[in-house]
Design a protein around this motif. Sequence first.
Motif, mmCIF file in Angstrom:
data_model
loop_
_atom_site.group_PDB
_atom_site.id
_atom_site.type_symbol
_atom_site.label_atom_id
_atom_site.label_comp_id
_atom_site.label_asym_id
_atom_site.label_seq_id
_atom_site.Cartn_x
_atom_site.Cartn_y
_atom_site.Cartn_z
ATOM 1 N N ALA A 42 0.819 -1.221 0.000
ATOM 2 C CA ALA A 42 0.000 0.000 0.000
ATOM 3 C C ALA A 42 0.854 1.274 0.000
ATOM 4 O O ALA A 42 0.546 2.213 -0.745
ATOM 5 N N PRO A 43 1.916 1.367 0.800
ATOM 6 C CA PRO A 43 2.755 2.575 0.738
ATOM 7 C C PRO A 43 3.331 2.826 -0.652
ATOM 8 O O PRO A 43 3.407 3.980 -1.090
ATOM 9 N N ALA A 44 3.724 1.756 -1.356
ATOM 10 C CA ALA A 44 4.280 1.913 -2.704
ATOM 11 C C ALA A 44 3.229 2.463 -3.659
ATOM 12 O O ALA A 44 3.497 3.383 -4.445
ATOM 13 N N VAL A 45 2.027 1.913 -3.595
ATOM 14 C CA VAL A 45 0.945 2.352 -4.475
ATOM 15 C C VAL A 45 0.540 3.793 -4.158
ATOM 16 O O VAL A 45 0.333 4.615 -5.061
ATOM 17 N N ILE A 46 0.430 4.111 -2.866
ATOM 18 C CA ILE A 46 0.038 5.456 -2.455
ATOM 19 C C ILE A 46 1.068 6.487 -2.909
ATOM 20 O O ILE A 46 0.727 7.530 -3.463
ATOM 21 N N THR A 47 2.331 6.187 -2.663
ATOM 22 C CA THR A 47 3.403 7.119 -3.033
ATOM 23 C C THR A 47 3.385 7.410 -4.525
ATOM 24 O O THR A 47 3.435 8.576 -4.946
ATOM 25 N N LYS A 48 3.292 6.362 -5.341
ATOM 26 C CA LYS A 48 3.320 6.548 -6.794
ATOM 27 C C LYS A 48 2.075 7.279 -7.289
ATOM 28 O O LYS A 48 2.156 8.171 -8.144
ATOM 29 N N SER A 49 0.911 6.917 -6.755
ATOM 30 C CA SER A 49 -0.327 7.539 -7.234
ATOM 31 C C SER A 49 -0.360 9.029 -6.905
ATOM 32 O O SER A 49 -0.760 9.850 -7.727
ATOM 33 N N LEU A 50 0.084 9.401 -5.698
ATOM 34 C CA LEU A 50 0.099 10.808 -5.321
ATOM 35 C C LEU A 50 1.211 11.569 -6.047
ATOM 36 O O LEU A 50 1.053 12.741 -6.391
ATOM 37 N N TYR A 188 9.979 4.927 -9.853
ATOM 38 C CA TYR A 188 8.599 4.573 -10.135
ATOM 39 C C TYR A 188 8.473 3.120 -10.580
ATOM 40 O O TYR A 188 7.450 2.470 -10.343
ATOM 41 N N GLY A 189 9.523 2.589 -11.200
ATOM 42 C CA GLY A 189 9.517 1.177 -11.570
ATOM 43 C C GLY A 189 9.524 0.286 -10.338
ATOM 44 O O GLY A 189 8.811 -0.720 -10.275
ATOM 45 N N ILE A 190 10.326 0.659 -9.353
ATOM 46 C CA ILE A 190 10.370 -0.090 -8.092
ATOM 47 C C ILE A 190 9.014 -0.036 -7.387
ATOM 48 O O ILE A 190 8.506 -1.045 -6.880
ATOM 49 N N LEU A 191 8.424 1.154 -7.360
ATOM 50 C CA LEU A 191 7.118 1.311 -6.720
ATOM 51 C C LEU A 191 6.048 0.506 -7.446
ATOM 52 O O LEU A 191 5.143 -0.055 -6.820
ATOM 53 N N ASP A 192 6.136 0.424 -8.766
ATOM 54 C CA ASP A 192 5.192 -0.373 -9.561
ATOM 55 C C ASP A 192 5.253 -1.841 -9.167
ATOM 56 O O ASP A 192 4.226 -2.500 -8.957
ATOM 57 N N VAL A 193 6.469 -2.368 -9.086
ATOM 58 C CA VAL A 193 6.654 -3.786 -8.750
ATOM 59 C C VAL A 193 6.178 -4.055 -7.322
ATOM 60 O O VAL A 193 5.467 -5.037 -7.059
ATOM 61 N N ALA A 194 6.562 -3.166 -6.398
ATOM 62 C CA ALA A 194 6.200 -3.360 -4.989
ATOM 63 C C ALA A 194 4.695 -3.280 -4.766
ATOM 64 O O ALA A 194 4.133 -3.997 -3.932
ATOM 65 N N GLY A 195 4.034 -2.419 -5.533
ATOM 66 C CA GLY A 195 2.604 -2.211 -5.312
ATOM 67 C C GLY A 195 1.687 -3.029 -6.193
ATOM 68 O O GLY A 195 0.466 -2.930 -6.090
ATOM 69 N N GLY A 196 2.273 -3.868 -7.034
ATOM 70 C CA GLY A 196 1.471 -4.601 -8.013
ATOM 71 C C GLY A 196 0.440 -5.558 -7.441
ATOM 72 O O GLY A 196 -0.548 -5.880 -8.086
ATOM 73 N N GLY A 197 0.643 -6.018 -6.207
ATOM 74 C CA GLY A 197 -0.262 -7.019 -5.646
ATOM 75 C C GLY A 197 -1.302 -6.473 -4.693
ATOM 76 O O GLY A 197 -1.929 -7.251 -3.963
ATOM 77 N N LEU A 198 -1.520 -5.161 -4.688
ATOM 78 C CA LEU A 198 -2.419 -4.564 -3.699
ATOM 79 C C LEU A 198 -3.814 -5.170 -3.720
ATOM 80 O O LEU A 198 -4.305 -5.651 -2.694
ATOM 81 N N VAL A 199 -4.456 -5.170 -4.876
ATOM 82 C CA VAL A 199 -5.848 -5.634 -4.956
ATOM 83 C C VAL A 199 -5.950 -7.106 -4.558
ATOM 84 O O VAL A 199 -6.836 -7.496 -3.789
ATOM 85 N N PHE A 200 -5.027 -7.927 -5.049
ATOM 86 C CA PHE A 200 -5.066 -9.356 -4.722
ATOM 87 C C PHE A 200 -4.870 -9.593 -3.226
ATOM 88 O O PHE A 200 -5.586 -10.392 -2.610
ATOM 89 N N LEU A 201 -3.918 -8.898 -2.606
ATOM 90 C CA LEU A 201 -3.665 -9.088 -1.182
ATOM 91 C C LEU A 201 -4.842 -8.620 -0.339
ATOM 92 O O LEU A 201 -5.181 -9.248 0.669
ATOM 93 N N VAL A 202 -5.472 -7.532 -0.735
ATOM 94 C CA VAL A 202 -6.632 -7.039 0.011
ATOM 95 C C VAL A 202 -7.779 -8.041 -0.063
ATOM 96 O O VAL A 202 -8.424 -8.353 0.946
ATOM 97 N N MET A 203 -8.044 -8.564 -1.262
ATOM 98 C CA MET A 203 -9.111 -9.551 -1.401
ATOM 99 C C MET A 203 -8.787 -10.833 -0.621
ATOM 100 O O MET A 203 -9.671 -11.466 -0.036
ATOM 101 N N THR A 204 -7.518 -11.201 -0.586
ATOM 102 C CA THR A 204 -7.094 -12.367 0.192
ATOM 103 C C THR A 204 -7.333 -12.125 1.677
ATOM 104 O O THR A 204 -7.832 -13.011 2.391
ATOM 105 N N MET A 205 -6.984 -10.945 2.155
ATOM 106 C CA MET A 205 -7.189 -10.605 3.554
ATOM 107 C C MET A 205 -8.663 -10.663 3.929
ATOM 108 O O MET A 205 -9.037 -11.208 4.971
ATOM 109 N N LEU A 206 -9.521 -10.118 3.068
ATOM 110 C CA LEU A 206 -10.957 -10.140 3.344
ATOM 111 C C LEU A 206 -11.488 -11.565 3.373
ATOM 112 O O LEU A 206 -12.328 -11.915 4.206
#
Length: 300
Positions: A42-50, A188-206
């Motif tokens: 999530a931090p990687a995705v947030i940082t890149k999106s903002l 931004y490439g590093i942040l892309d790789v780090a944040g790539g699994g956000l949606v899948f991990l969130v759905m897994t957690m739920l």
Amino acid sequence: MIIEKVAPLFVMFLAAYLLKQGGVLKKEHNDVVGKLIVWLVAPAVITKSLAQATVTPNLLYLPIIAVLGVLSLLAIGYALSYLLNLKGKTRGSFIIAFPTLEGGTVGYAMMFAVFGELGLSRIVLWDFGNALIEFSLIYFVAVLLGKGTGGRAAVGQSLIQMFKTPLVWAIPVGLLLNFTDVHNQMLYGILDVAGGGLVFLVMTMLALEFEPKSGSFKLPAITLALQTVSSLAVAFTLVWLFGLTGMERAAVIIGTCLPTSIMGLVFAKENDLDTEFVSNLLALGLPYSLVFLSALIYFI
């Protein structure tokens, strides 16, 4: 079409739930999943999106709107606890669960999956205000209605713990990169790789948290219905008062209508409140929110 963007969320949720039922995944794994989301993905995705979003100074009112929304829900929940004649630990759990919104997981995943990084940047700004109230005032209310001890020290410890996590610092870092106009493709490439699994991990957690327990679901079901009506009323009132349109309008509506946060269960456990009520509310609310929010996004 909206269904094409939302359907993968249901598929991932179902896949993770089936893996859990088959013994491949266990609820205990959620601790690792949660840490990956909070400390890395999530931090990687947030940082890149903002960093790459068009963020103008007038968008900084989104946290203020979130504070108003959460405070409104807290007041409504407090009043409803009297109307429902709730007592003791159950009343305390009801009051803290009503305004505690799951912004950092469900909110991020829904806005990112449907609207991309632009939508995510808006819900992140909204969630900053939400988190400030959740980890201060709502936690303080949980202490008062539960153990009744800890008070200021407990709230201070909660805030210190919150500001230790990179999830919080990702917001100012992303805004700093945006305002200083940094364009580093490797970063931004590093942040892309780090944040790539956000949606899948969130759905897994739920899916791992979805574990209906024996007990009464009557009050949780009533709470869910009251939350839905109250959240919609508060959300559309805020949108009207501030004259919001476009992505900001969507972020406020979706953010205000999010399900009860898992932190509500954490607060209940820490302060000796009714954890069974909150667990049953989460069991009903998390899967319900996927359907409800999907329909809500379609209509707004």
